[in-house]
Structure formats: structure tokens, C-alpha cells
Design a protein around this motif. Structure first.
Motif, PDB file in Angstrom:
ATOM      1  N   PHE A 181      34.170  10.393  15.449  1.00 53.42           N
ATOM      2  CA  PHE A 181      33.178   9.318  15.490  1.00 53.42           C
ATOM      3  C   PHE A 181      31.798   9.792  15.073  1.00 53.42           C
ATOM      4  O   PHE A 181      31.021   9.034  14.494  1.00 53.42           O
ATOM      5  CB  PHE A 181      33.149   8.664  16.880  1.00 53.42           C
ATOM      6  CG  PHE A 181      34.111   7.528  16.962  1.00 53.42           C
ATOM      7  CD1 PHE A 181      33.673   6.226  16.811  1.00 53.42           C
ATOM      8  CD2 PHE A 181      35.460   7.760  17.131  1.00 53.42           C
ATOM      9  CE1 PHE A 181      34.563   5.182  16.839  1.00 53.42           C
ATOM     10  CE2 PHE A 181      36.363   6.723  17.161  1.00 53.42           C
ATOM     11  CZ  PHE A 181      35.918   5.430  17.019  1.00 53.42           C
ATOM     12  N   LEU A 182      31.509  11.068  15.393  1.00 51.17           N
ATOM     13  CA  LEU A 182      30.242  11.634  14.941  1.00 51.17           C
ATOM     14  C   LEU A 182      30.198  11.642  13.423  1.00 51.17           C
ATOM     15  O   LEU A 182      29.225  11.189  12.801  1.00 51.17           O
ATOM     16  CB  LEU A 182      30.096  13.064  15.480  1.00 51.17           C
ATOM     17  CG  LEU A 182      28.668  13.632  15.474  1.00 51.17           C
ATOM     18  CD1 LEU A 182      27.801  12.840  16.443  1.00 51.17           C
ATOM     19  CD2 LEU A 182      28.675  15.100  15.846  1.00 51.17           C
ATOM     20  N   ILE A 183      31.300  12.109  12.825  1.00 48.11           N
ATOM     21  CA  ILE A 183      31.360  12.155  11.359  1.00 48.11           C
ATOM     22  C   ILE A 183      31.253  10.746  10.783  1.00 48.11           C
ATOM     23  O   ILE A 183      30.500  10.486   9.843  1.00 48.11           O
ATOM     24  CB  ILE A 183      32.674  12.823  10.886  1.00 48.11           C
ATOM     25  CG1 ILE A 183      32.669  14.298  11.299  1.00 48.11           C
ATOM     26  CG2 ILE A 183      32.847  12.690   9.385  1.00 48.11           C
ATOM     27  CD1 ILE A 183      33.971  15.009  11.058  1.00 48.11           C
ATOM     28  N   LEU A 184      32.013   9.820  11.391  1.00 51.84           N
ATOM     29  CA  LEU A 184      32.000   8.431  10.916  1.00 51.84           C
ATOM     30  C   LEU A 184      30.590   7.858  10.951  1.00 51.84           C
ATOM     31  O   LEU A 184      30.086   7.294   9.976  1.00 51.84           O
ATOM     32  CB  LEU A 184      32.931   7.575  11.779  1.00 51.84           C
ATOM     33  CG  LEU A 184      32.986   6.093  11.437  1.00 51.84           C
ATOM     34  CD1 LEU A 184      33.684   5.882  10.119  1.00 51.84           C
ATOM     35  CD2 LEU A 184      33.687   5.309  12.536  1.00 51.84           C
ATOM     36  N   GLY A 185      29.934   8.046  12.114  1.00 53.02           N
ATOM     37  CA  GLY A 185      28.578   7.505  12.274  1.00 53.02           C
ATOM     38  C   GLY A 185      27.613   8.117  11.280  1.00 53.02           C
ATOM     39  O   GLY A 185      26.860   7.400  10.609  1.00 53.02           O
ATOM     40  N   VAL A 186      27.662   9.455  11.167  1.00 58.74           N
ATOM     41  CA  VAL A 186      26.742  10.141  10.253  1.00 58.74           C
ATOM     42  C   VAL A 186      26.996   9.709   8.814  1.00 58.74           C
ATOM     43  O   VAL A 186      26.072   9.413   8.063  1.00 58.74           O
ATOM     44  CB  VAL A 186      26.879  11.676  10.394  1.00 58.74           C
ATOM     45  CG1 VAL A 186      26.125  12.388   9.279  1.00 58.74           C
ATOM     46  CG2 VAL A 186      26.349  12.125  11.749  1.00 58.74           C
ATOM     47  N   LEU A 187      28.299   9.634   8.441  1.00 57.98           N
ATOM     48  CA  LEU A 187      28.653   9.245   7.076  1.00 57.98           C
ATOM     49  C   LEU A 187      28.130   7.846   6.748  1.00 57.98           C
ATOM     50  O   LEU A 187      27.475   7.628   5.729  1.00 57.98           O
ATOM     51  CB  LEU A 187      30.168   9.275   6.886  1.00 57.98           C
ATOM     52  CG  LEU A 187      30.780  10.604   6.439  1.00 57.98           C
ATOM     53  CD1 LEU A 187      32.276  10.454   6.249  1.00 57.98           C
ATOM     54  CD2 LEU A 187      30.107  11.071   5.146  1.00 57.98           C
ATOM     55  N   LEU A 188      28.417   6.882   7.638  1.00 58.94           N
ATOM     56  CA  LEU A 188      27.991   5.511   7.386  1.00 58.94           C
ATOM     57  C   LEU A 188      26.467   5.421   7.347  1.00 58.94           C
ATOM     58  O   LEU A 188      25.888   4.741   6.508  1.00 58.94           O
ATOM     59  CB  LEU A 188      28.551   4.569   8.446  1.00 58.94           C
ATOM     60  CG  LEU A 188      30.052   4.285   8.346  1.00 58.94           C
ATOM     61  CD1 LEU A 188      30.527   3.491   9.547  1.00 58.94           C
ATOM     62  CD2 LEU A 188      30.369   3.543   7.064  1.00 58.94           C
ATOM     63  N   GLY A 189      25.821   6.149   8.279  1.00 53.01           N
ATOM     64  CA  GLY A 189      24.351   6.152   8.318  1.00 53.01           C
ATOM     65  C   GLY A 189      23.782   6.696   7.023  1.00 53.01           C
ATOM     66  O   GLY A 189      22.883   6.088   6.419  1.00 53.01           O
ATOM     67  N   LEU A 190      24.350   7.844   6.573  1.00 49.89           N
ATOM     68  CA  LEU A 190      23.874   8.449   5.325  1.00 49.89           C
ATOM     69  C   LEU A 190      24.094   7.509   4.152  1.00 49.89           C
ATOM     70  O   LEU A 190      23.216   7.321   3.311  1.00 49.89           O
ATOM     71  CB  LEU A 190      24.614   9.761   5.069  1.00 49.89           C
ATOM     72  CG  LEU A 190      24.020  11.003   5.746  1.00 49.89           C
ATOM     73  CD1 LEU A 190      24.890  12.217   5.464  1.00 49.89           C
ATOM     74  CD2 LEU A 190      22.604  11.236   5.253  1.00 49.89           C
ATOM     75  N   LEU A 191      25.300   6.889   4.142  1.00 50.80           N
ATOM     76  CA  LEU A 191      25.640   5.971   3.061  1.00 50.80           C
ATOM     77  C   LEU A 191      24.603   4.858   2.960  1.00 50.80           C
ATOM     78  O   LEU A 191      24.074   4.559   1.876  1.00 50.80           O
ATOM     79  CB  LEU A 191      27.025   5.375   3.324  1.00 50.80           C
ATOM     80  CG  LEU A 191      27.669   4.602   2.182  1.00 50.80           C
ATOM     81  CD1 LEU A 191      28.009   5.546   1.055  1.00 50.80           C
ATOM     82  CD2 LEU A 191      28.916   3.880   2.670  1.00 50.80           C
ATOM     83  N   LEU A 192      24.280   4.269   4.123  1.00 49.65           N
ATOM     84  CA  LEU A 192      23.301   3.174   4.122  1.00 49.65           C
ATOM     85  C   LEU A 192      21.930   3.675   3.702  1.00 49.65           C
ATOM     86  O   LEU A 192      21.216   3.014   2.952  1.00 49.65           O
ATOM     87  CB  LEU A 192      23.232   2.526   5.504  1.00 49.65           C
ATOM     88  CG  LEU A 192      24.364   1.563   5.833  1.00 49.65           C
ATOM     89  CD1 LEU A 192      24.174   1.000   7.223  1.00 49.65           C
ATOM     90  CD2 LEU A 192      24.429   0.443   4.827  1.00 49.65           C
TER      91      LEU A 192
END
Lengths: 194, 285
Positions: free
Chosen positions: B8-19
């Protein structure tokens, strides 16, 4: 042949039999809120259809590529919420940059969809029913079109209701909810077809 | 447990970075002047300009597709503000306007049948051209009052009553009325012809007791050449001095004088109020 009728059935069941609004009661907030005018209802319906399809596909991919291998299927609700919210944001940014006309017609409604439970609901139902990728695509498409169909019908009825002499206690929202109940009864009549 | 947190950390960071990346890479530059123009508009989103809301109108003005005085609500003040933002000369010098009703029919006009259908002037117009004997008059069903985005029109004794304090002369009611009896007139105009019936005198009078009968008495009484009778008496607002000579001679009281937003020679008279007037609309007594 069986496959074909199965996939056609998925679209049809999303469209009328298991209609998101009138049979599953998902996404009722925009159904009541954005249905005063047919033009805005069409915009909202198209935006929901678009987001529903995209969100379902990506949720499906995330579920089978990440969650199933790591045995964390039980966390799908919360992960789908995060994914859908980010996707809607991303879609807004992308359409604003590359598809200006689309952004101008759907842009107003995109932020409303971020928290639309119809989108989350269909993404979860696809997993619950165990559809494959094509099934997910078709069922989400059918559901989105079902949303569009019903919200446009409902807004047309509400525009006519504006003109009538309705008892004071029923004016506005109450008569809208009564109308929605009758529409729901009519759509539940589709129940036994498939 | 650790796995879940990491995923979930990776998911959150990835989506945050993407945005974050998307918002920087795909940033659409918008001219700050555009926002200033949109902010200078009234923001009522009434649609009177023909664009979907004030933002649409502001964009059209900014792109030069619409003249800077496109907003009928804001009038001169808005046009001046926009001309300052865009550096374009404002060439309009229009007087503030207000909507008025060219009919005093109501109970004075005979009805040919009792209309019991839906409360819409458009539908009434479709049923044998309305329930009034006069083909030009007000039906009194209030389509203008519903259409008004500023709640400035109220139906009083079967006629629309325009609250001049609230009216912004947006012209929505003018387009909404199927009988074409709403008109935008200069705000300081007091004398008005309250009839739209272009039938000949006798025919007009047989349908409505306050109709213009084309007797031309007003034309003769006017010292300023401001009123002329063709198919109907028409006042030239540029020449009219509001002297009221025509009001006195009109045999059917089709020409009336407003003062302080009230009819002086009256068929109906109501106190006007500023503010939202929601209480008086909802009050049953």
C-alpha cells in the motif's frame, strides 16, 4: 455461441436487469442531484459511463496482478477507493490537456464522480461475480449506459413535473423520490429475464 | 502484515507521484486575464448572453468571439471593468434597462374557455392559441416568473409584476414569453403602452376593455412627436419626456404611468420589496 450470448447478456443485465440506479440503488446522489435538466443529465451520464469503464479495467488489473499473488484480496475495497480517486483526477488532467472539447462537456461532472459509489460498486461487483477481462469491460459498459439511460429518462420526467400542479407537500424532492420509486418498480419487472 | 504495508505504501507513493508528475507535465497554461474577465462578470450564470454560464461568456469575450458588452446583466459597469482588464475601448453608452409587461389584460381581457391544463404559457398557447379572446395578451400562467433567474417577476392578479430593484434586464423573460409581451425599456421611462393588440379598434375592444383602439388621440396630444399609432401605439423612448399627456387622453387607459415602480393610474398595485422576498412568496395569507 454460448460465449456470445453470455457477453451480450452481461451488457443487457447491466443496462436494465441489474441497473445500477434502479435495481442496485448505487449512485443515487447524482441521480437526484444532477437530474433537473436533461442536458446536464446527459453530461453526467456520459462522464459516469466513461469513468466506470476505465476504473473497472484498472481495478481489475490491480486485483489480479497485485492483490491475488500477494493474498490480500480482502483489502480490495480500500485499494479500489484510492485507485478510482486517483484515476478520476488523472483523467481530468489528461482531458484538459489533450481533449479540450471533451473536457468542456464532461469536466464539470468529473469531480462529482470521484466519490460516486456506482463506480466503486461496479468495480467490486465485477470481482465478486468473477468475470474475466472481457466480461468486466462489457458489464461496466452496460452499467454505465444503464446509468445514462435512467438518469436521462428521469430528468425528462422531472422537467415535465415542473409544469404540473403538485400538492405543496410533494413539490420538489418528495415527488422526485416517488417518481424514482415507480421507475424502480418498472425496472425490477425486468428481473426474471436472464 | 509487512507485505500489506509495503504494497500500500508503494501504491500510494506511485499514485501520488503519477498525479504530481501529470499535474506538472500536463499543466495547461491559462492567461490570468481570462480569470479576471470571468471574475468581472456577475457570476449569476443566467445564460442571457447565450453562453453556458459566466465562464463560457468570459472565455468568448477573452478570445474576442464576443463583444465586451455581451453581458446584459452587468451592463455598463461590467463592460468598463472588462475593457480595463483587456485594454479594449468600451464604446457602449447604454442606459440601464428594465423588463416591462406590454399587457394589462388579466380580468379585463375576456376568456373564451377555462384553461385547466399544466401551468405553462407555452402549453396554453398550443391549446387554441390560449384561453384569452385577445390573441396578443398575457395568459397569466407565469412562465416568465419561473424563467426569471433573479426572482424579480411575481404573478399578481394574473399579470407578471416586475420588481425593478431586482430586474437586471437580462432578457430571459423576453425570450420565455410565447406572446412576446415582455420588453426591455430604459429604466427612467415612466409612460408605457400596456397593450400589444394589433387588431382594429372595435375588434380589440371587444376582447379586452383596456386594449389600444388605435384612436390616435395620444398622437395628437403629444407635443414631442414621441408617440405614433401604426398597428399599435408605440412610444419613442428617445423623444418621450414622460409628460403624461397621452396618459390623460387615452380613452381605454391602455397608456399608463409608472412612478417609483408602481402604476399610478392603477388596475393593480402592490408594494415592492427589496431583498429575497421568499417570505412573501411562501406566505399563504
Amino acid at each position: 455461441m454460448n460465449d456470445l450470448s453470455f457477453y451480450f447478456g452481461l451488457i443487457f443485465s447491466g443496462l436494465v436487469i441489474k441497473n445500477v440506479l434502479l435495481a442496485q440503488f448505487l449512485g443515487l446522489c447524482p441521480f437526484i442531484g444532477v437530474s433537473k435538466k436533461t442536458s446536464s443529465a446527459v453530461g453526467m451520464g456520459l462522464a459516469v459511463t466513461f469513468v466506470l469503464v476505465v476504473a473497472s479495467m484498472i481495478s481489475y488489473a490491480f486485483y489480479y496482478l497485485v492483490q491475488v499473488p500477494f493474498n490480500i484480496e480482502f483489502l480490495r475495497t480500500i485499494s479500489f477507493v484510492i485507485i478510482i480517486a486517483s484515476i478520476v483526477q488523472l483523467i481530468e488532467v489528461i482531458t484538459k490537456k489533450y481533449m479540450t472539447t471533451l473536457y468542456e462537456s464532461l469536466g464539470v461532472y468529473l469531480p462529482l464522480i470521484t466519490t460516486n459509489c456506482a463506480v466503486l460498486g461496479i468495480a467490486l461487483l465485477n470481482i465478486n461475480y468473477g468475470y474475466d477481462f472481457l466480461g468486466t469491460l462489457l458489464y461496466s459498459l452496460g452499467s454505465g449506459l444503464g446509468f445514462l439511460l435512467v438518469i436521462v429518462l428521469f430528468s425528462a420526467i422531472r422537467e415535465k413535473l415542473e409544469l404540473l400542479d403538485i400538492p405543496k407537500a410533494f413539490q420538489g424532492l418528495p415527488i422526485a423520490l416517488v417518481t424514482a420509486a415507480f421507475m424502480s418498480l418498472a425496472f425490477i419487472g425486468f428481473g426474471g429475464i436472464l | 502484515m509487512i507485505e500489506i504495508l509495503v504494497i500500500f505504501l508503494i501504491l500510494g507513493v506511485l499514485l501520488g507521484l503519477l498525479l504530481a508528475i501529470a499535474s506538472v507535465k500536463l499543466h495547461v497554461k491559462t492567461d490570468p486575464k481570462l480569470f479576471n474577465v470571468i471574475n468581472a462578470l456577475p457570476g449569476a450564470n443566467c445564460g442571457a448572453c447565450g453562453y453556458p454560464g459566466c465562464a463560457g461568456c468570459g472565455r468568448a469575450i477573452f478570445e474576442g468571439k464576443a463583444p465586451i458588452n455581451s453581458c446584459p446583466v452587468g451592463g455598463k459597469a461590467t463592460a468598463t471593468a472588462i475593457s480595463e482588464i483587456l485594454g479594449v475601448e468600451s464604446d457602449i453608452d447604454s442606459l440601464p434597462k428594465v423588463a416591462r409587461v406590454k399587457c394589462n389584460g388579466a380580468a379585463n381581457a375576456k376568456a373564451i374557455y377555462e384553461y385547466t391544463g399544466a401551468k405553462s404559457c407555452l402549453l396554453a398557447k398550443n391549446s387554441f392559441s390560449g384561453m384569452k379572446a385577445c390573441d396578443f395578451g398575457c395568459f397569466g400562467l407565469g412562465t416568465c416568473a419561473i424563467s426569471c433567474p433573479f426572482d424579480a417577476i411575481k404573478m399578481v392578479n394574473g399579470l407578471p409584476k416586475v420588481n425593478a430593484k431586482k430586474c437586471t434586464a437580462c432578457g430571459v423573460c423576453v425570450k420565455a414569453c410565447p406572446q412576446f409581451i415582455m420588453e426591455l425599456i430604459p429604466q427612467n421611462q415612466q409612460v408605457l403602452v400596456n397593450c400589444n393588440n394589433t387588431d382594429k379598434g372595435k375588434n380589440a375592444l371587444s376582447t379586452c376593455s383596456v386594449a389600444c383602439i388605435k384612436c390616435k388621440k395620444c398622437e395628437k396630444a403629444c407635443n414631442y412627436d414621441a408617440i405614433h399609432v401604426g398597428k399599435i401605439a408605440i412610444i419613442d423612448y428617445d423623444k418621450c419626456t414622460n409628460c403624461g399627456a397621452c396618459v390623460e387622453v387615452c380613452p381605454t387607459h391602455a397608456i399608463l404611468r409608472y412612478e417609483n415602480n408602481k402604476f399610478v393610474s392603477v388596475v393593480y398595485e402592490v408594494e415592492e420589496q427589496a431583498g429575497c422576498s421568499g417570505c412573501s412568496t411562501n406566505c399563504e395569507r
